[in-house]
Design a protein around this motif. Sequence first.
Motif, mmCIF file in Angstrom:
data_model
loop_
_atom_site.group_PDB
_atom_site.id
_atom_site.type_symbol
_atom_site.label_atom_id
_atom_site.label_comp_id
_atom_site.label_asym_id
_atom_site.label_seq_id
_atom_site.Cartn_x
_atom_site.Cartn_y
_atom_site.Cartn_z
ATOM 1 N N PHE A 206 7.393 -18.051 2.339
ATOM 2 C CA PHE A 206 7.557 -17.838 0.904
ATOM 3 C C PHE A 206 6.689 -16.689 0.402
ATOM 4 C CE2 PHE A 206 9.495 -21.997 1.226
ATOM 5 C CZ PHE A 206 10.588 -21.839 0.384
ATOM 6 N N ALA A 207 5.559 -16.444 1.059
ATOM 7 C CA ALA A 207 4.741 -15.286 0.694
ATOM 8 C C ALA A 207 5.516 -13.993 0.940
ATOM 9 C CB ALA A 207 3.441 -15.292 1.494
ATOM 10 N N VAL A 208 6.229 -13.920 2.053
ATOM 11 C CA VAL A 208 7.025 -12.731 2.378
ATOM 12 C C VAL A 208 8.172 -12.557 1.385
ATOM 13 C CG1 VAL A 208 8.614 -11.764 4.105
ATOM 14 C CG2 VAL A 208 6.406 -12.701 4.819
ATOM 15 N N VAL A 307 -1.700 -8.060 5.734
ATOM 16 C CA VAL A 307 -0.246 -7.906 5.881
ATOM 17 C C VAL A 307 0.385 -7.419 4.578
ATOM 18 C CG1 VAL A 307 1.901 -8.999 6.594
ATOM 19 C CG2 VAL A 307 -0.261 -9.778 7.583
ATOM 20 N N ALA A 308 -0.025 -8.003 3.456
ATOM 21 C CA ALA A 308 0.575 -7.638 2.165
ATOM 22 C C ALA A 308 0.427 -6.148 1.842
ATOM 23 C CB ALA A 308 -0.015 -8.501 1.050
ATOM 24 N N PRO A 309 -0.758 -5.535 2.033
ATOM 25 C CA PRO A 309 -0.846 -4.088 1.771
ATOM 26 C C PRO A 309 0.084 -3.264 2.660
ATOM 27 C CG PRO A 309 -3.037 -5.052 1.856
ATOM 28 C CD PRO A 309 -2.085 -6.112 2.325
ATOM 29 N N LEU A 310 0.301 -3.722 3.894
ATOM 30 C CA LEU A 310 1.220 -3.009 4.784
ATOM 31 C C LEU A 310 2.648 -3.082 4.256
ATOM 32 C CD1 LEU A 310 1.892 -1.564 7.473
ATOM 33 C CD2 LEU A 310 2.187 -3.843 8.479
ATOM 34 N N ASP A 321 -2.788 -1.899 -2.411
ATOM 35 C CA ASP A 321 -3.751 -2.986 -2.433
ATOM 36 C C ASP A 321 -3.465 -3.928 -3.590
ATOM 37 O OD1 ASP A 321 -5.873 -4.214 -1.233
ATOM 38 O OD2 ASP A 321 -7.116 -2.415 -1.235
ATOM 39 N N LEU A 322 -3.900 -5.164 -3.455
ATOM 40 C CA LEU A 322 -3.671 -6.171 -4.485
ATOM 41 C C LEU A 322 -4.985 -6.631 -5.112
ATOM 42 C CD1 LEU A 322 -1.117 -8.296 -2.431
ATOM 43 C CD2 LEU A 322 -0.583 -6.575 -4.139
ATOM 44 N N ILE A 323 -6.054 -5.866 -4.907
ATOM 45 C CA ILE A 323 -7.389 -6.304 -5.327
ATOM 46 C C ILE A 323 -7.648 -5.959 -6.789
ATOM 47 C CG2 ILE A 323 -9.859 -5.940 -4.956
ATOM 48 C CD1 ILE A 323 -9.248 -5.623 -1.983
ATOM 49 N N GLU A 324 -8.226 -6.936 -7.527
ATOM 50 C CA GLU A 324 -8.608 -6.757 -8.926
ATOM 51 C C GLU A 324 -10.088 -7.106 -9.080
ATOM 52 O OE1 GLU A 324 -5.622 -8.426 -11.756
ATOM 53 O OE2 GLU A 324 -4.626 -9.115 -9.931
#
Length: 397
Positions: A206-208, A307-310, A321-324
């Motif tokens: 579900f993340a993908v 994996v998500a940034p890729l 990137d997903l960093i806040e």
Amino acid sequence: MISPRTAKKIILGSAPRRAVTKVSLEAAFMRVSARDVRARVDGPEFDRATMDGFAIRSSDTAVIPAVLKCTQAIPAGHIPKKSLKKGECAKVATGAMLPGGADSVVMKEEAEFLLSGPVTLRRRIAPYENIAFRAQDLKKGGIVLRKGDILNAAKIGLLSSQGAKDVAVYRAPRVAILSTGDEIAEPGEKKKKGQVWNASASMLKFAVRRWRLAPDYLGIARDDPGQIFKKIRQGLKSDIFIITGAVSIGDLDLVPGALKRSGAAVGFHKVAIRPGKPLLFAVKRGCLIFGLPGNPVSSLVSFLLFVAPLINSMLGYRKGDLIEKGFLAKGVYNKSDRLSLFPGILKYKGGRIIVRPVKYSGSADLAAVSGADVLFMVDKHKDLSKGSAVEFFRISV
């Protein structure tokens, strides 16, 4: 063991050059445009009414009241039968093409008229009222969509208004997921004593799907070298291959050996992070392989950080990137010798993002993480006080 920053650099540096493909507008939502798109026609294509009412020659209202003869009705989507002459008007619908000679539209509410007969106007009408002129929004040949734009609903609507049926986007990676281990059973199956249900695979699938990708789930490979090797060969047909479990240094951690046997080149094995230390990354003929730890929270952390940034990068999103950033609601001490991640809940106070830590027992505590909004990062041996700035990423992938 390498730093998370170095690990991410190796991963993104291993990504293949982005491929371009065409997809239908139906399949384009939230994809990234791979090329500029130019307008095929003017927008709008003709002078049109923006209100229901009467198309007139404004000069005919120089003397008030003005009494005009209605010579035609023009619904939207129809062509006027003739141009207006002095003293004439035409009944028009919103979006209707204006007849020649008309330079203004009077709203229906401002006109006095019967079903048949003259139309009376009791104020002077200025030129260009309630008209959208040809090409006032977009000229033929102008930019409709820029390379790198995200195809949201409005942009897809704009492409549709130009008659487009497809659009060039960056090709979506094919993702495969494999679970390993005798200790897991699929949800819904009867598990043996000592087994646990497979949470990591469901979570990662579900993340993908956040990117509207449809991962290929290869099931569970048991703790058998031959079975794991066979499943790995199957997964190598994908662009991104995610394996959970059997990546550490135990007797039954068989994935590293099976990857080497398959000819994959290991980029790194172990990252200075907690949870997620056993992370493995390898490459085989364009397939990027991630060996994630088996504990669910470790798998999720590894996925979100690496994996998500890729996936973002391969799909063409500018922000890989997903960093806040936020500020702690209370102090936190990281006694580990590695960068550590802790679950937290977000609040907004005085225009600031506040991160409140939640009770957490470690990398198997999926209950704590599922009740949190974010995972925030604390450097090794760091004692952070209330109000300290922290970096975090959202769990709601």
